[in-house]
Design an enzyme around this catalytic site. Sequence first.
Site, short mmCIF file in Angstrom:
data_model
loop_
_atom_site.label_atom_id
_atom_site.label_comp_id
_atom_site.label_asym_id
_atom_site.label_seq_id
_atom_site.Cartn_x
_atom_site.Cartn_y
_atom_site.Cartn_z
N CYS A 26 137.92 126.11 3.20
CA CYS A 26 136.72 126.36 4.05
C CYS A 26 137.13 127.01 5.21
CB CYS A 26 135.97 125.21 4.80
SG CYS A 26 136.85 124.12 6.04
N CYS A 29 139.21 125.41 7.90
CA CYS A 29 140.60 124.79 7.59
C CYS A 29 141.43 126.28 7.72
CB CYS A 29 140.64 124.49 6.11
SG CYS A 29 140.06 122.64 5.93
N CYS A 118 135.09 122.43 0.49
CA CYS A 118 136.49 122.98 0.56
C CYS A 118 137.52 121.85 -0.11
CB CYS A 118 136.77 123.09 2.31
SG CYS A 118 138.40 122.93 2.81
N CYS A 121 139.75 119.84 3.22
CA CYS A 121 138.90 118.84 4.13
C CYS A 121 138.03 118.16 3.32
CB CYS A 121 138.56 119.62 5.47
SG CYS A 121 136.98 120.68 5.21
N ASP A 358 141.33 65.00 26.03
CA ASP A 358 140.75 64.35 24.90
C ASP A 358 139.24 64.39 25.12
OD1 ASP A 358 143.14 64.03 23.47
OD2 ASP A 358 143.57 61.83 24.22
#
Length: 543
Positions: A26, A29, A118, A121, A358
């Site tokens: 893409c 990218c 793509c 990615c 306690d």
Amino acid sequence: MSPAVMLPLKEKDKPIVQKLLSAGCCARCVLRFCCVSVHAAYRQPHQETLKELQAFISDTENGKSQDSAPAPESTEEDNKSHDASVLEASDDPPSKKAKLDPGVSDAPSAEVKESDVCMLCLGILQDLCGPSRAVKIAETVKTENYKFDTLVLSVSLPAQLCVREHSCWLHVKKEVREKSSVLDKDDVIQVKEAFKWVMQGLVAKELGGVAVVTKSQFEVGVEFTHPETDADCHFLGTTCPDCFKPTKNKLSMFTRMAVVKALEKILKANSSSKHFPCPPTRPSSSCTPQDVQCLHVSVFVAGRYNKFCRSLPQTPWVIDGERRMESSVEELIADSLSSYFLFYLFTGFNFSSSGREDVDVRTLGNGRPFAMELLNPHTSRLSRAEMKQVQETINNSSDKIKVRDLQIVTREAMGRMKEGEEEKTKSYTALIWTQKPIQREDITFIDEIKDLTLDQKTPLRVLHRRALAVRQRVIHSMNARFLDPHHFHLGLKTQAGTYIKEFVHGDFGRTKPNLCQLLNTDTDILELDVESVDVDWPPAIPE
Ligand code: ZN
């Protein structure tokens, strides 16, 4: 149709752009692999960027481009002052043209359709990264009702993205090596970074201008998965078996960390990309965005508590899976805190205190220091006045407990509560029964005893959860107040960790000396109160 952003690409980037577009990458990218770090270049719609990239490489075919336009006018000498890689690239236009021509005739515009996912990615930087995604993220954040000034966006990606990134890098490296330039893997912009550059501003805008920053107490987590390509990582399991260990609580052993480690190993070993298609193949579907996760860092609240009830444990009391006593100190406090800090009551807090008593022991005086970590609260900002209100709410909710000095503290400050705990002193009052009748003067000698050292074997009553040992503890001082021939009040100031009940009844001789020995009769403890826990934390808050 002039582009919104001039893409900061250089002549040397052209073969990379060409190669990546043909491989099914893409536009964003492509920018990443051209090491473009101008955020605005990623922010424009990816389809726009794609058009610009296509224009950029077709410019080469016509022998002109935006970036290279001044080059013909400049002299050889001018060029030499430029980056060496640029120089090399523009130095041999004929051979590059020859290389590019077949690719360009393939026309990336015909091969790369805008709807295509793509291969790098897996769609994350395409339609999953834009205004409509930002609206969805902001909507989730809004419905969760957190209060925050800033947020940090965290992104979790499928591990196979590392494999694909690596393979693509090898693919591009081949090309740039031929052009004798270097593409450092670290210079490639990460998917995560590019995603944030696009999304941070959009999410901020949707949330009414809240600052999206790199460090914040409030985190909005965005996660993507891609089942279709999960098998991408599997070859690493046989190539680098020692990097992958099956874990009980992880769904897959192919965690991102393990994958990155394995890839680094393969890279060092210089082994080829024969295990994985280079460039990676194109997927048919996009990543699936998972539910947006909001997480606020813990808030720490500290104070001191009194316990006035002899049938209230400090923490939930469960024996053999069955609950004894309906409530506990920590639950009573947490109940009220949760209505202010809005955390998940069932599992949303961790209680700690300076020692414990306690179930049948009251804690009086200034109370026992405690601290609570509230997990994922929806707000962290309460003023002093509001904290006072929280304290009142707790105190009005039950007459079994009372808190004071309630305040927000840091995680680091909490450590001070446990510091030197063993050396601190504690004061008690015990109601004692004696088998033999006593007179007032029979017990006055007790007041004279100072710094009495006890040898205490682990008491029988706690032996099921503590190791058998003999511990030395010191009773600093005592005082006795006569009540009747079989009863008196015994005040004690002791080293923290002294077992008072065992000192009184002797625990079948396991604590020596003990009160039975001192008085020469069987004695027992009927009631015990903690009068003070001498830990000077948290700081007192004036009423
Ligand atoms: Zn991409």
